[in-house]
Design a protein around this motif. Structure first.
Motif, PDB file in Angstrom:
ATOM      1  N   TYR A  26     -76.499  69.084  50.828  1.00  8.17           N
ATOM      2  CA  TYR A  26     -76.740  67.390  50.579  1.00  8.17           C
ATOM      3  C   TYR A  26     -76.044  66.491  51.572  1.00  8.17           C
ATOM      4  O   TYR A  26     -75.173  66.956  52.249  1.00  8.17           O
ATOM      5  CB  TYR A  26     -76.244  66.912  49.215  1.00  8.17           C
ATOM      6  N   ARG A  27     -76.392  65.076  51.717  1.00  2.71           N
ATOM      7  CA  ARG A  27     -75.719  64.293  52.518  1.00  2.71           C
ATOM      8  C   ARG A  27     -75.686  62.982  51.530  1.00  2.71           C
ATOM      9  O   ARG A  27     -76.775  62.259  51.786  1.00  2.71           O
ATOM     10  CB  ARG A  27     -76.667  63.813  53.817  1.00  2.71           C
TER      11      ARG A  27
ATOM     12  N   ASP B  56     -81.100  67.053  38.455  1.00  2.00           N
ATOM     13  CA  ASP B  56     -79.645  67.461  39.091  1.00  2.00           C
ATOM     14  C   ASP B  56     -80.066  68.127  40.609  1.00  2.00           C
ATOM     15  O   ASP B  56     -79.070  67.580  41.432  1.00  2.00           O
ATOM     16  CB  ASP B  56     -79.161  68.880  38.359  1.00  2.00           C
ATOM     17  N   GLN B  57     -80.714  68.902  40.865  1.00  3.70           N
ATOM     18  CA  GLN B  57     -81.029  69.596  42.034  1.00  3.70           C
ATOM     19  C   GLN B  57     -81.378  68.526  43.128  1.00  3.70           C
ATOM     20  O   GLN B  57     -81.220  68.512  44.261  1.00  3.70           O
ATOM     21  CB  GLN B  57     -82.112  70.643  42.243  1.00  3.70           C
ATOM     22  N   VAL B  58     -82.224  67.576  42.791  1.00  2.00           N
ATOM     23  CA  VAL B  58     -82.761  66.565  43.885  1.00  2.00           C
ATOM     24  C   VAL B  58     -81.683  65.916  44.280  1.00  2.00           C
ATOM     25  O   VAL B  58     -81.343  65.625  45.708  1.00  2.00           O
ATOM     26  CB  VAL B  58     -83.802  65.733  43.157  1.00  2.00           C
ATOM     27  N   GLU B  59     -80.756  65.209  43.416  1.00  2.00           N
ATOM     28  CA  GLU B  59     -79.419  64.482  43.777  1.00  2.00           C
ATOM     29  C   GLU B  59     -78.394  65.110  44.302  1.00  2.00           C
ATOM     30  O   GLU B  59     -77.249  64.651  44.467  1.00  2.00           O
ATOM     31  CB  GLU B  59     -79.400  63.427  42.883  1.00  2.00           C
ATOM     32  N   GLY B  60     -78.237  66.518  43.740  1.00  2.00           N
ATOM     33  CA  GLY B  60     -76.963  67.316  43.643  1.00  2.00           C
ATOM     34  C   GLY B  60     -76.053  66.872  42.927  1.00  2.00           C
ATOM     35  O   GLY B  60     -74.778  66.996  43.336  1.00  2.00           O
ATOM     36  N   ARG B  61     -76.091  66.533  41.765  1.00  2.00           N
ATOM     37  CA  ARG B  61     -75.290  66.351  40.706  1.00  2.00           C
ATOM     38  C   ARG B  61     -75.411  67.213  39.480  1.00  2.00           C
ATOM     39  O   ARG B  61     -76.528  67.016  38.849  1.00  2.00           O
ATOM     40  CB  ARG B  61     -75.176  64.924  40.336  1.00  2.00           C
ATOM     41  N   LYS B 112     -83.860  59.966  44.168  1.00  2.00           N
ATOM     42  CA  LYS B 112     -83.054  59.859  45.480  1.00  2.00           C
ATOM     43  C   LYS B 112     -83.131  61.017  46.063  1.00  2.00           C
ATOM     44  O   LYS B 112     -81.974  61.737  46.442  1.00  2.00           O
ATOM     45  CB  LYS B 112     -81.731  59.296  45.244  1.00  2.00           C
ATOM     46  N   GLU B 115     -80.923  62.136  49.173  1.00  2.00           N
ATOM     47  CA  GLU B 115     -79.459  62.863  49.138  1.00  2.00           C
ATOM     48  C   GLU B 115     -79.558  64.238  49.545  1.00  2.00           C
ATOM     49  O   GLU B 115     -78.404  64.563  50.060  1.00  2.00           O
ATOM     50  CB  GLU B 115     -78.966  62.867  47.557  1.00  2.00           C
TER      51      GLU B 115
ATOM     52  N   LYS C 127     -69.709  70.749  40.437  1.00  2.00           N
ATOM     53  CA  LYS C 127     -70.528  69.638  40.982  1.00  2.00           C
ATOM     54  C   LYS C 127     -70.859  68.646  40.158  1.00  2.00           C
ATOM     55  O   LYS C 127     -71.779  67.924  40.227  1.00  2.00           O
ATOM     56  CB  LYS C 127     -71.785  70.422  41.715  1.00  2.00           C
ATOM     57  N   ARG C 135     -64.733  65.807  44.112  1.00  4.75           N
ATOM     58  CA  ARG C 135     -65.266  67.437  44.010  1.00  4.75           C
ATOM     59  C   ARG C 135     -64.297  67.961  45.208  1.00  4.75           C
ATOM     60  O   ARG C 135     -64.744  69.385  45.167  1.00  4.75           O
ATOM     61  CB  ARG C 135     -66.600  67.197  44.788  1.00  4.75           C
TER      62      ARG C 135
END
Lengths: 165, 377, 398
Positions: A26-27, B56-61, B112, B115, C127, C135
């Motif tokens: 990710y970024r 979760d996986q799309v935005e990394g949270r 989003k 990300e 995460k 984090r």
């Protein structure tokens, strides 16, 4: 087509596991407020934001107050001293987390801030947990130490006891 | 269909942008939640429950509702996250109001994908790991299978496909006021090229749903007169991909006869340009194989038949987990007279929002909105 | 508003690993047990609610879609709830909404988890924390709750032996529950001798990573009564959430203290108000309170109003809240401390209370239980769910 009953014995040599790895990268967009906070760290400045409604100084800086659901307005520079609010001393290595135990992970509330920030508490001898935990508790005064070469991330600073043990 | 059903009394979405780099996800969500409250003439104190949908996986949270809850106005409130789809969050909010378990609910949904450094990566992980993932099953691949199944069954005129693309692009251009990017005709999953597939964007959106007693003269409500959501099987081989069975069944649940032909407009999620034909058919707008006759229909409908996707739909602007929710929001905004540059005149009195979710539209949600609380006359 | 009851429950035995089934097959096991218990088949189900917390732990994005056939949900309304650790109970609440809305009569809430299938659970759970601010630190569910325990102990004077007593009580309870994961009884000294993980938490204070499935069948009043089965009526529900920022839960301006579970108390008060519970110690016979670590049980007992803040550990030392104590029994199943299949942990709380109030909890039965409370917690002690269940629809006596 013929069918045969399920034979448990015939599956004894069947594979039991299927290996998978997720390697997502990710970024993450920081937004202006967090960006300014991280930039401030390079100058060893600790920046918070004040909520115009509840008037709390939220530290580290946030662009909105989640309690009032209002945008924050003013920047507040908080002090480099404060109190320990809570902590744990970690003796176990967690897979995937690149820090070697033992270490003290803590939240401290700095002068001028209404909220606490996470960081490491360094400088304590952790070989004997009983002795170590007699030296610190909720309310113990701490001071902030910065790395000599801050790079603009939260690990640029950490806590030490205000009065060394 | 729904006795005592709720009404949308506020709605807002952040501007459609391909990639948002100057705001954090949390800031986009905050903007959307505030915008919907402002539109409803309410403050967060007036809200007694918040419903979110996360990806979760799309935005990394991980457990994304944690960091987003405060932005969405959840602090001190009853918060539920419906993770299966943004449109399911809407359906759940309707259930709560019907159950008498909330008076005013804020529903907040977002996507989003900028990300992630490779947005398609998260998509690949949503295939089960043993068979489909090693084969490379993805959302575009599933859309390709759906389109090829449709083409195999019905003769397809490439001009009809081009007409849908053009209609959607033209409407979206009007809605957003900018010139769209060119997607090109490189083949992705035959028979679908890049320009046949939904184009991702970053966006956060919110609506305020209120119980009938909370709707005042200060509001322009879009009444929820029917809501249906249905899942079909995960296994693609168990489905006839030339149609969307889940959409057909969700339409029956929401509309009774399953036909959206007597409403003023339809906002329907499209998994591809070709997929728009089967979607129109599933909603009863055209007979089997005849979706092309209605899919590209613009605002001039001489027979008074519903306009399809006056907003341009999700082909030009597809915010992942919020794409279906945006169809519901867009339909409601037409009823409320708040559809901006793409507002139909006279103001529509009935609209259907329809959402698809999962590989080749595994699940579907249909909502009937009306300007009259009693429904379609 | 319609009354809603739990008519069937199902739980598989919870274990570390299951290699004989893939995930949807495991999900189906719990559903099948609950359907049989309710005396219905999948064909009788009007809608399905699926609890699943992070996708990453089972390794499939939107893993709910994969389970549709296993739950017979194709052609039916189906949605997934995820409120972290509270997911299972939020899902039962969502099932309640389905029925109470009047749109559905018979709803299945079914799920499963296999936490041990990922060997990076704590890394995944890191995460959860804020991208820029948190984090880079080894925050995870263990360190997060260790700090809560430290703060509670400093605030009220509890210590590691007080925490150990809770493990002892719950393991004793779990030894009577055939579905529990950790069933071996343990002594205080055994707990105190376990490996230090994150002071003050030791291995003996922590829940296991459990694999298994659970489900409940909910019915409208009319259908439930027609079923002829014992019914656990949902008398009250309440949820609440608090700030994500743990650092905002300390200091003079904090609304809820990270030492306590004040936001949970608010969630529970909403359920109590609906159910007519005004004196929980007198009115509740049993409570299944989500507490994955021994330390958490201290403040959740207080949040449930079963004693004053800072008092629970002294009451536990006096033998209260245990089976046979004559007080409200807390976690007769052994609780989350002995069994934690994340997605369904909260659902199991409701299922266990349902078994208790219908007198079907076998060796772990609280004698004469009529009314009980189930709670769950998700996020970083952030999402709270609660539910009051009773075996009748009359006013709950004080």
């Amino acid at each position: 087509m013929t069918t045969t009953p399920f034979d448990n014995a015939a599956t004894s040599s069947a594979p039991a596991f299927f290996e998978q790895t997720w390697d997502l990268s990710y970024r993450h967009a920081l937004g202006q407020t967090v960006g300014a906070f991280l930039a401030g760290l390079k100058d060893k400045k600790l920046l918070g934001r004040r909520c115009p409604t509840c008037e709390r100084a939220l530290f580290p800086a946030r662009s909105f107050c989640d309690r009032c659901h209002e945008p924050t307005t003013d920047w507040v520079e908080v002090g480099h001293r404060g109190v320990l609010e809570m902590f744990t001393i970690v003796y176990e290595a967690f897979p995937g987390m690149l820090v070697d135990p033992p270490y003290v992970l803590a939240y401290a509330r700095l002068d001028g801030a209404d909220t606490a920030v996470v960081g490491y508490l360094k400088g304590l001898d952790l070989t004997d947990v009983t002795k170590a935990t007699q030296l610190i508790t909720t309310g113990t005064p701490i001071q902030v130490r910065f790395s000599d070469n801050p790079i603009g991330q939260v690990t640029d600073f950490w806590f030490e006891l205000a009065s060394p043990a | 269909m729904l006795d005592g059903g709720p009404a949308v009394i506020g709605a807002f979405h952040t501007p459609v942008r391909r990639q948002v780099f100057d705001q954090s996800l949390e800031e986009m969500i905050f903007e959307a939640a505030r915008g919907a409250l402002l539109d409803a003439n309410l403050t967060i104190e007036d809200i007694d429950a918040v419903v979110l949908s996360t990806s979760d996986q799309v935005e990394g949270r991980v457990i994304e509702s944690m960091v987003t809850n405060g932005a969405a106005g959840g602090v001190g409130r009853d918060v539920t996250t419906i993770a299966s789809a943004g449109e399911h969050a809407f359906a759940y909010a309707c259930l709560r109001i019907l159950a008498g378990q909330a008076r005013r609910i804020l529903v907040v949904v977002w996507s989003k994908e900028s990300e992630g450094t490779d947005p398609s990566h998260a998509d690949r992980l949503s295939a089960e790991p043993f068979l489909l993932r090693p084969l490379g099953m993805t959302t575009p691949a599933a859309a390709g299978l759906q389109a090829s199944a449709y083409c195999a069954k019905y003769a397809l005129d490439p001009a009809d496909v081009a007409a849908v693309r053009a209609a959607r692009e033209s409407a979206a251009t009007a809605a957003v006021g900018t010139t769209p990017v060119s997607d090109g005709d490189a083949m992705v999953a035959w028979p679908l090229a890049v320009h046949d597939l939904p184009r991702g964007c970053d966006l956060a959106a919110a609506v305020v749903l209120a119980a009938p007693g909370e709707v005042t003269n200060a509001h322009t409500p879009a009444w929820v007169n029917g809501v249906g959501w249905i899942s079909s099987s995960y296994e693609l081989a168990d489905r006839d991909l030339s149609t969307f069975a889940a959409l057909e069944e969700a339409a029956v649940m929401a509309l009774g006869d399953g036909r959206a032909h007597n409403v003023d407009l339809v906002e329907v999620q499209e998994i591809s340009s070709i997929g728009s034909f089967a979607a129109c058919e599933a909603l009863g707008l055209a007979g089997p194989g005849l979706g092309a006759t209605v899919a590209a229909r613009g605002s001039a409908t001489p027979d008074g038949a519903p306009v399809v996707n006056p907003s341009g739909g999700n082909l030009p602007a597809n915010p992942g987990n919020a794409a279906g929710f945006m169809r519901l929001l867009s339909a409601a905004q037409q009823i409320r007279g708040n559809a901006g540059a793409v507002q139909l005149t006279p103001r529509p009195r009935s609209a259907v929002g329809a959402a698809l979710n999962g590989f080749a539209g595994q699940s579907a949600t249909v909502v009937l909105f009306t300007s009259d609380p009693e429904g379609v006359s | 508003m319609r009354n809603v009851g739990i008519v069937g429950t199902g739980q598989t035995p919870f274990v570390k690993t299951r290699t004989d089934v893939v995930y949807p097959e495991l999900v189906r096991e719990g559903a099948t047990l609950a359907l049989a218990d309710a005396g219905v088949t999948m064909a009788d189900i009007d809608a399905v609610v699926f609890p699943l917390a992070p996708d990453a732990l089972i390794g499939v994005g939107n893993g709910e879609r994969w389970c549709v056939e296993a739950l017979g949900a194709h052609g039916k309304p189906f949605m997934r709830v995820n409120t972290g650790g509270a997911t299972g109970l939020s899902a039962v609440q969502a099932g309640y909404m389905h029925v109470a809305s009047g749109m559905f009569d018979v709803v299945l809430v079914a799920g499963a988890d296999r936490v041990s299938e990922s060997n990076s659970a704590q890394s995944v759970l890191n995460k959860m924390w804020d991208v820029a601010y948190e984090r880079l630190y080894p925050l995870n569910t263990i360190t997060m709750l260790a700090m809560s325990a430290q703060r509670y102990n400093a605030k009220y004077g509890a210590d590691e032996r007080d925490m150990a007593r809770i493990t002892v009580k719950n393991r004793r309870h779990a030894s009577r529950n055939p579905n529990a994961h950790l069933r071996a009884e343990i002594t205080e000294d055994d707990v105190l001798a376990t490996r230090l993980i994150s002071w003050p938490l030791k291995l003996g204070d922590l829940c296991p990573s459990s694999t298994g499935a659970a489900a409940v069948v909910l019915m409208s009043e009319e259908r439930a009564k027609r079923s002829g089965r014992p019914v656990a009526w949902i008398r009250g529900i309440g949820q609440n959430s608090e700030t994500f920022w743990m650092g905002d839960r300390v200091g003079p301006r904090a609304v809820g203290d990270h030492a306590d579970a004040e936001a949970l108390a608010i969630a529970i008060s909403r359920a109590y108000a609906q159910a007519g519970i005004t004196d929980p110690s007198a009115q509740l016979d049993v409570a299944e309170l989500y507490a994955p670590f021994s330390s958490v049980e201290m403040h959740v007992i207080e949040a449930a109003g079963l004693c004053a803040p800072g008092e629970s550990f002294r009451r536990i030392a006096d033998g209260e809240f245990a089976l046979g104590s004559g007080t409200t029994v807390v976690n007769p199943s052994g609780g989350t401390l002995c069994t934690n299949p994340i997605a369904v942990t909260g659902l199991v709380r409701a299922a266990e209370v349902a078994l208790q109030v219908t007198g079907r909890a076998d060796a772990r039965q609280v004698e004469g239980a009529n009314v009980g409370l189930a709670t769950a917690i998700g996020g970083d002690h952030q999402f709270y769910a609660s539910m009051v269940l009773a075996n009748h629809l009359e006013e709950i006596a004080t």
